[in-house]
Design a protein around this motif. Structure first.
Motif, PDB file in Angstrom:
ATOM      1  N   LEU A  83       0.770  -1.019  -0.181  1.00  0.00           N
ATOM      2  CA  LEU A  83       0.057   0.128   0.098  1.00  0.00           C
ATOM      3  C   LEU A  83       0.838   1.203  -0.120  1.00  0.00           C
ATOM      4  N   SER A  84       1.964   1.353   0.748  1.00  0.00           N
ATOM      5  CA  SER A  84       2.849   2.273   0.905  1.00  0.00           C
ATOM      6  C   SER A  84       3.460   2.729  -0.701  1.00  0.00           C
ATOM      7  N   LEU A  85       3.651   1.845  -1.605  1.00  0.00           N
ATOM      8  CA  LEU A  85       4.149   1.774  -2.646  1.00  0.00           C
ATOM      9  C   LEU A  85       2.811   2.363  -3.582  1.00  0.00           C
ATOM     10  N   ASN A  86       1.913   2.460  -3.100  1.00  0.00           N
ATOM     11  CA  ASN A  86       0.456   2.849  -3.873  1.00  0.00           C
ATOM     12  C   ASN A  86      -0.239   1.786  -4.944  1.00  0.00           C
ATOM     13  N   ILE A  87       0.287   0.429  -4.641  1.00  0.00           N
ATOM     14  CA  ILE A  87      -0.011  -0.561  -5.367  1.00  0.00           C
ATOM     15  C   ILE A  87      -1.584  -1.120  -4.880  1.00  0.00           C
ATOM     16  N   LYS A  88      -2.590  -0.972  -6.192  1.00  0.00           N
ATOM     17  CA  LYS A  88      -4.029  -0.974  -5.678  1.00  0.00           C
ATOM     18  C   LYS A  88      -4.441  -2.353  -6.240  1.00  0.00           C
ATOM     19  N   ASN A  89      -5.891  -2.388  -6.003  1.00  0.00           N
ATOM     20  CA  ASN A  89      -6.729  -3.369  -6.531  1.00  0.00           C
ATOM     21  C   ASN A  89      -6.186  -4.778  -6.205  1.00  0.00           C
ATOM     22  N   ILE A  90      -5.762  -4.842  -4.726  1.00  0.00           N
ATOM     23  CA  ILE A  90      -5.458  -6.143  -4.455  1.00  0.00           C
ATOM     24  C   ILE A  90      -6.745  -6.993  -3.771  1.00  0.00           C
ATOM     25  N   TYR A  91      -6.758  -8.284  -4.343  1.00  0.00           N
ATOM     26  CA  TYR A  91      -7.840  -9.056  -3.710  1.00  0.00           C
ATOM     27  C   TYR A  91      -7.397  -9.769  -2.417  1.00  0.00           C
ATOM     28  N   LEU A  92      -7.981  -9.583  -1.328  1.00  0.00           N
ATOM     29  CA  LEU A  92      -7.508 -10.088   0.199  1.00  0.00           C
ATOM     30  C   LEU A  92      -8.295 -10.967   0.832  1.00  0.00           C
ATOM     31  N   GLY A  93      -7.935 -11.888   1.482  1.00  0.00           N
ATOM     32  CA  GLY A  93      -8.826 -12.984   1.869  1.00  0.00           C
ATOM     33  C   GLY A  93      -8.049 -13.895   2.981  1.00  0.00           C
ATOM     34  N   PRO A  94      -8.694 -14.901   3.319  1.00  0.00           N
ATOM     35  CA  PRO A  94      -9.883 -15.457   3.030  1.00  0.00           C
ATOM     36  C   PRO A  94     -11.202 -14.288   3.891  1.00  0.00           C
ATOM     37  N   THR A  95     -10.573 -13.733   5.003  1.00  0.00           N
ATOM     38  CA  THR A  95     -11.513 -12.686   5.562  1.00  0.00           C
ATOM     39  C   THR A  95     -10.569 -11.505   5.905  1.00  0.00           C
ATOM     40  N   LEU A  96     -11.243 -10.432   6.106  1.00  0.00           N
ATOM     41  CA  LEU A  96     -10.611  -9.116   6.343  1.00  0.00           C
ATOM     42  C   LEU A  96     -10.029  -9.153   8.153  1.00  0.00           C
ATOM     43  N   PRO A  97      -9.164  -8.295   8.522  1.00  0.00           N
ATOM     44  CA  PRO A  97      -8.614  -8.510   9.726  1.00  0.00           C
ATOM     45  C   PRO A  97      -9.678  -7.873  10.655  1.00  0.00           C
ATOM     46  N   ALA A  98      -9.873  -8.669  11.923  1.00  0.00           N
ATOM     47  CA  ALA A  98     -10.983  -8.248  12.824  1.00  0.00           C
ATOM     48  C   ALA A  98     -10.247  -6.804  13.584  1.00  0.00           C
ATOM     49  N   PHE A  99      -9.085  -6.606  13.416  1.00  0.00           N
ATOM     50  CA  PHE A  99      -8.610  -5.274  13.861  1.00  0.00           C
ATOM     51  C   PHE A  99      -8.676  -4.143  13.245  1.00  0.00           C
ATOM     52  N   ILE A 100      -9.114  -4.139  11.967  1.00  0.00           N
ATOM     53  CA  ILE A 100      -9.472  -3.141  10.879  1.00  0.00           C
ATOM     54  C   ILE A 100     -10.926  -2.513  11.284  1.00  0.00           C
ATOM     55  N   SER A 101     -10.954  -1.403  11.758  1.00  0.00           N
ATOM     56  CA  SER A 101     -12.656  -0.940  12.079  1.00  0.00           C
ATOM     57  C   SER A 101     -12.984  -0.560  10.668  1.00  0.00           C
ATOM     58  N   PRO A 102     -14.445  -0.499  10.846  1.00  0.00           N
ATOM     59  CA  PRO A 102     -15.071  -0.166   9.537  1.00  0.00           C
ATOM     60  C   PRO A 102     -14.739   1.016   8.869  1.00  0.00           C
ATOM     61  N   ASN A 103     -14.376   2.144   9.552  1.00  0.00           N
ATOM     62  CA  ASN A 103     -14.022   3.529   9.192  1.00  0.00           C
ATOM     63  C   ASN A 103     -12.377   3.284   8.428  1.00  0.00           C
ATOM     64  N   VAL A 104     -11.548   2.465   8.932  1.00  0.00           N
ATOM     65  CA  VAL A 104     -10.295   2.365   8.530  1.00  0.00           C
ATOM     66  C   VAL A 104     -10.376   1.597   7.218  1.00  0.00           C
ATOM     67  N   LEU A 105     -11.283   0.625   7.300  1.00  0.00           N
ATOM     68  CA  LEU A 105     -11.455  -0.345   6.193  1.00  0.00           C
ATOM     69  C   LEU A 105     -11.661   0.506   5.087  1.00  0.00           C
ATOM     70  N   GLN A 106     -12.817   1.238   5.241  1.00  0.00           N
ATOM     71  CA  GLN A 106     -13.357   2.103   4.065  1.00  0.00           C
ATOM     72  C   GLN A 106     -12.311   3.037   3.670  1.00  0.00           C
ATOM     73  N   VAL A 107     -11.321   3.628   4.365  1.00  0.00           N
ATOM     74  CA  VAL A 107     -10.388   4.359   3.894  1.00  0.00           C
ATOM     75  C   VAL A 107      -9.196   3.461   2.957  1.00  0.00           C
ATOM     76  N   LEU A 108      -9.048   2.288   3.302  1.00  0.00           N
ATOM     77  CA  LEU A 108      -8.185   1.567   2.558  1.00  0.00           C
ATOM     78  C   LEU A 108      -8.860   0.956   1.230  1.00  0.00           C
ATOM     79  N   VAL A 109     -10.204   0.677   1.252  1.00  0.00           N
ATOM     80  CA  VAL A 109     -10.888   0.655   0.029  1.00  0.00           C
ATOM     81  C   VAL A 109     -11.103   1.802  -0.939  1.00  0.00           C
TER      82      VAL A 109
END
Length: 546
Positions: free
Chosen positions: A500-526
């Motif tokens: 992400l720091s290299l501005n690489i986008k469109n990553i498909y991530l799984g199988p689930t998203l991290p529990a420690f990522i809050s909804p607002n932080v996740l939205q920023v990443l998306v």
């Protein structure tokens, strides 16, 4: 006694382990790990003050910080007594740094002033006040970004440790541990501040992975395409798991001429591609698959096992007498081999392998191909570029990352199987065990499946992508390249931050998203990076290729 931990992908209910860690960590060890991290934050506070005054911190302190952080990473150390030792040493180091920092004209956080008690039981009681959820009133987005920073630092600590044992270190990497740890105590930092620090961690980790790549290739040569036996050979044997190539090299030296076959396991598979390791004829092959299958694969095995780093699971009684740990790794009542004066004596491990006798007959030979690091792939770049321009290669898929036992990870097998025959699969880390024994054929002279290495070899994958982007005079995000990543623990976290720091986008991530990522932080990443949770292999393939 209860606990709270949500640092890995398999955390209970996708929310957090509260009774017992899914990894096997009990509440006692979880508490001691929490207290150790709290002390490390205090070390970070004083360390950062020292650095701001233009002073330097000694290398022994650097090593302790990276090793202690590494010890709390998922599936590394489960030994409560070892954590008591870490806590006692952390307190001494914190007090030494406090004296070196001198007068500080500001409020000093509790973690920096904390005094440890004398017993393990009292330490566990104190830990209840300093765990992840101890401050119930903390803004959830601030908590999320602080924990993201901590877990990224844990991952980077593993890579820094491996580089350090090979004599490679970097002040930028070392010093960022203090900056990052101190930041988690600073209530004046905003969400933007913490987000930017996580991106800075990603950049520093890229430097750390480059350092480790230099350490490994400097010591053992550049990986080269190599066929690796994946079936059994008759005779006594030792299985070596983890990431520490230096441990493997020392064991190979100590077993020469003793009639013992050495097999790699899990993340050690790429070792076969290094010239200075594969020259040993008794490094015969790779046994088994990814880390989460070890209890089944090691069950009553007639050989010895060495765990050099993560990922360790609770040893079954059927092999507890023949598994050995070393370095940061630990499990109660499992034999541990310490380093003495820079060397390790693997005699007990060797004697156990000879005593057990090994397999009684050879299996029919089967082999897989490894060794497509950046040096090899970039030496073929002209041919790859020509194949892309001619239309022989339509797309590249990077499919890999940390594997795990949670249902749904068969997605990665299905995705690999659905890749069209005019596409290339790059793979790395133990996620590759989902499909690396399958025959994907070739495109001209290129195997369709190119094994780049282990998780720290994400550096190789990035270097390959950047070189291809330069050749095509485009941005990495404009390449015919898609990243389909699985995550499990904290090394995957710091690699994601690097991407992400290299501005690489469109990553498909799984199988689930991290529990420690809050909804607002996740939205920023998306919004910022277009991170996409995996859905199903067919739908995601269709979305990528159109």
């Amino acid at each position: 006694m209860e606990m709270f931990c949500y640092q890995c992908e398999q955390t209970a209910g996708g929310k957090g382990c509260v009774k017992m860690g899914v990894c096997g960590k009990d509440p006692e060890v979880a508490a001691l790990q929490d207290l150790l991290i709290y002390l490390l934050k205090g070390i970070g506070f004083y360390g950062q003050k020292i650095l701001e005054k233009g002073k330097k911190i000694d290398k022994e302190t650097h090593k302790f910080v990276m090793d202690a952080m590494f010890a709390t990473l998922t599936n590394v150390n489960f030994d409560a007594e070892r954590f008591v030792e870490y806590i006692n040493k952390a307190y001494k180091i914190k007090e030494n740094l406090k004296e070196l920092a001198g007068n500080i004209e500001e409020n000093i956080p509790d973690a920096a002033n904390y005094k440890i008690p004398s017993t393990k039981e009292e330490m566990i009681d104190d830990a209840k006040k300093v765990g992840v959820m101890a401050d119930e009133d903390l803004d959830q987005d601030i908590r999320s970004l602080r924990e993201l920073l901590i877990y990224g630092l844990k991952g980077m600590a593993a890579y820094a440790h491996h580089a350090y044992v090979l004599g490679k270190t970097d002040e930028t990497v070392n010093n960022f541990f203090y900056k990052g740890l101190a930041a988690t105590l600073n209530d004046n930092l905003t969400i933007d501040d913490l987000f930017n620090l996580n991106m800075e961690l990603g950049q520093v980790n890229f430097k750390c992975m480059e350092l480790l790549d230099s350490a490994n290739t400097g010591a053992y040569g550049n990986p080269e395409p190599t066929e690796v036996l994946i079936t059994k050979k008759k005779g006594p044997f030792i299985i070596v798991s983890g990431h520490d190539l230096k441990d493997l090299k020392e064991l190979l030296e100590q077993t020469e001429g003793k009639g013992i076959n050495i097999y790699t396991h899990g993340e050690m598979l790429p070792a076969h591609a290094y010239p200075e390791l594969k020259k040993y004829p008794h490094l015969v092959g790779n046994y088994g698959g990814a880390w989460q299958d070890q209890q089944k694969e090691f069950d009553n095995i007639p050989g010895a096992i060495l765990m050099t780093t993560n990922c360790l699971q609770k040893p079954r009684d059927s092999y507890k007498d023949r598994i050995f740990t070393t370095s940061i790794v630990g499990w109660p009542d499992v034999a541990h081999i310490e380093e003495v004066n820079g060397k390790k004596d693997f005699t007990p491990l060797i004697e156990k392998a000879l005593e057990l006798g090994g397999w009684q007959e050879d299996e029919e030979e089967k082999k897989i191909l490894v060794g497509f690091g950046h040096n090899t792939v970039l030496s073929l770049s002209d041919k790859i570029i020509e194949a892309v321009k001619k239309g022989d290669i339509r797309h590249f898929f990077l499919i890999g990352g940390c594997d795990g036992a949670r249902p749904g990870r068969n997605y990665y097998t299905e995705f690999a199987e659905k890749t069209p025959k005019d596409t290339i699969i790059l793979t790395l880390a133990c996620g590759k065990y989902r499909f690396n024994k399958k025959d994907f054929g070739k495109i001209g002279e290129f195997p369709r499946l190119l094994d780049v290495g282990q998780c720290n070899d994400a550096y190789s994958a990035i270097k390959i992508a950047v070189a291809l982007a330069d050749a095509f005079e485009c941005d990495v995000n404009e390449l015919p390249l898609s990243m389909i990543l699985s995550w499990y623990e904290q090394k995957a976290v710091c690699i994601l931050l690097t991407l992400l720091s290299l501005n690489i986008k469109n990553i498909y991530l799984g199988p689930t998203l991290p529990a420690f990522i809050s909804p607002n932080v996740l939205q920023v990443l998306v919004d910022k990076f277009n991170i996409k949770p995996i859905s199903n292999a067919e739908a995601d393939m269709k979305e990528i290729l159109g």
